[in-house]
Design an enzyme around this catalytic site. Structure first.
Site, PDB file in Angstrom:
ATOM      1  CG  ASN A   8      -1.739   1.199   1.418  1.00 49.40           C
ATOM      2  OD1 ASN A   8      -1.847   2.015   0.504  1.00 49.40           O
ATOM      3  ND2 ASN A   8      -2.357   1.349   2.586  1.00 49.40           N
ATOM      4  CE  LYS A  10      -0.136   3.265   4.897  1.00 49.66           C
ATOM      5  NZ  LYS A  10      -0.085   3.436   6.345  1.00 49.66           N
ATOM      6  CG  HIS A 101      -5.879   1.852   5.342  1.00 51.52           C
ATOM      7  ND1 HIS A 101      -5.451   2.836   6.200  1.00 51.52           N
ATOM      8  CD2 HIS A 101      -4.839   0.983   5.205  1.00 51.52           C
ATOM      9  CE1 HIS A 101      -4.202   2.573   6.566  1.00 51.52           C
ATOM     10  NE2 HIS A 101      -3.807   1.458   5.977  1.00 51.52           N
ATOM     11  CD  GLU A 103      -2.958   5.551   6.884  1.00 52.66           C
ATOM     12  OE1 GLU A 103      -2.929   5.571   5.644  1.00 52.66           O
ATOM     13  OE2 GLU A 103      -2.037   5.063   7.574  1.00 52.66           O
ATOM     14  CD  GLU A 170      -3.588  -2.654   7.546  1.00 53.90           C
ATOM     15  OE1 GLU A 170      -2.412  -2.855   7.212  1.00 53.90           O
ATOM     16  OE2 GLU A 170      -4.226  -1.665   7.194  1.00 53.90           O
ATOM     17  N   GLY A 176       2.491   2.194  10.988  1.00 54.25           N
ATOM     18  CA  GLY A 176       3.443   3.293  10.830  1.00 54.25           C
ATOM     19  C   GLY A 176       4.190   3.653  12.103  1.00 54.25           C
ATOM     20  CB  SER A 208       5.123  -1.864  12.229  1.00 53.37           C
ATOM     21  OG  SER A 208       4.765  -0.521  12.497  1.00 53.37           O
TER      22      SER A 208
HETATM   23  P1  PGA Z   1       2.799   0.287   7.805  1.00 53.32           P
HETATM   24  O1  PGA Z   1       1.320   0.532   7.215  1.00 53.32           O
HETATM   25  O2  PGA Z   1       3.329  -0.967   7.187  1.00 53.32           O
HETATM   26  O3  PGA Z   1       3.556   1.522   7.377  1.00 53.32           O
HETATM   27  O4  PGA Z   1       2.655   0.170   9.282  1.00 53.32           O
HETATM   28  C1  PGA Z   1       0.437  -0.536   7.056  1.00 53.32           C
HETATM   29  C2  PGA Z   1      -0.857  -0.047   6.509  1.00 53.32           C
HETATM   30  O5  PGA Z   1      -1.291   1.069   6.837  1.00 53.32           O
HETATM   31  O6  PGA Z   1      -1.519  -0.726   5.749  1.00 53.32           O
END
Ligand code: PGA
Length: 244
Positions: A8, A10, A101, A103, A170, A176, A208
């Site tokens: 992803n 983003k 997601h 976010e 997640e 992150g 992560s």
């Molecule tokens: P990350 O993000 O691997 O940077 O923790 C995962 C995600 O948001 O899908």
């Protein structure tokens, strides 16, 4: 079952040129991984999808285990300024779409009901859906993880058949932050999800994920991983694919 490694991107990178370079490097490395059981799904921002996909499909070097996904979609067409419909994605030959997601849920206030409409529209048109669910740190500390996840599944999947669906667990506190969920804790959640939706739907872990911890999630029975930050670093992403 197949293993899924979802990248992803983003809201990255800044330009189409950089996106092409990133995909080119990933493709170069992945083409030598002759593992037909691994499906690598690259999810770039909408604006890069068209060009990346047409370059990819027209390239003489074909890498069949790389697929493309979008990071979001909208359930309708017409007077919805700024939105992207599922038919537009289908027309581009995008195969997957990430829905729900954290976010999107936290920053753009998407509800489980909106997630449900998006999933219905995406499945109806023939896209494969990666549904993200996860609890906040506060919910976790209050012991509410199971309830939160079950609610997200119940409302998000109401009236939906599970074909062409993948679930990504997640935990929001792990995204992150570098503070990944311990594989033993992730395994408990995987079992909870499996109990709820059965054994035929792939369940992925995200939050992560790095090359040094990915094997732990695979050992915990996950069918793959959803990778954010590390999917922008070619070497690290390729190691994640190899170690998964
Ligand atoms: P990350 O993000 O691997 O940077 O923790 C995962 C995600 O948001 O899908």
């Amino acid at each position: 079952m197949k293993k899924f490694i979802i990248g992803n991107w983003k809201c990255n990178p800044k330009s189409l040129a950089q996106a092409k370079e990133l995909l080119g490097s990933v493709k170069q490395e992945i083409k030598d991984i002759k593992d037909a059981d691994k499906e690598i799904v690259i999810c770039p921002p909408f604006v890069f999808l068209s060009e990346l996909l047409s370059d990819f499909l027209n390239d003489k070097v074909q890498v069949s285990n790389i697929k493309f996904g979008a990071q979001n979609c909208f359930w309708a067409e017409g007077a919805f300024t700024g939105e992207i419909s599922t038919s537009m994605l289908k027309d581009l030959e995008v195969e997957y779409v990430i829905i729900g997601h954290s976010e999107r849920r936290q920053i753009f206030e998407e509800t489980d009901e909106m997630v449900n409409k998006k999933i219905k529209a995406a499945l109806e048109i023939g896209l494969k859906v990666i549904l993200c669910i996860g609890e906040t740190n506060g919910e976790r500390k209050q012991g509410k993880t199971d309830d939160v996840l079950l609610q997200q599944l119940e409302v998000g999947l109401a009236g939906i058949s599970l074909d062409n669906l993948l679930i990504a667990y997640e935990p929001i506190w792990a995204i992150g932050t570098g503070n990944a969920c311990e594989p033993q804790d992730a395994e408990k959640v995987r079992l909870l999800i499996e109990q709820e939706i059965g054994e035929n739907t792939p369940i992925l872990y995200g939050g992560s994920v790095k090359s040094h911890n990915v094997a732990g999630y695979m050992k915990a029975g996950y069918d793959g991983v959803l990778v954010g930050g590390a999917s922008l670093k070619v070497d690290e992403f390729v190691k994640i694919v190899k170690n998964s």
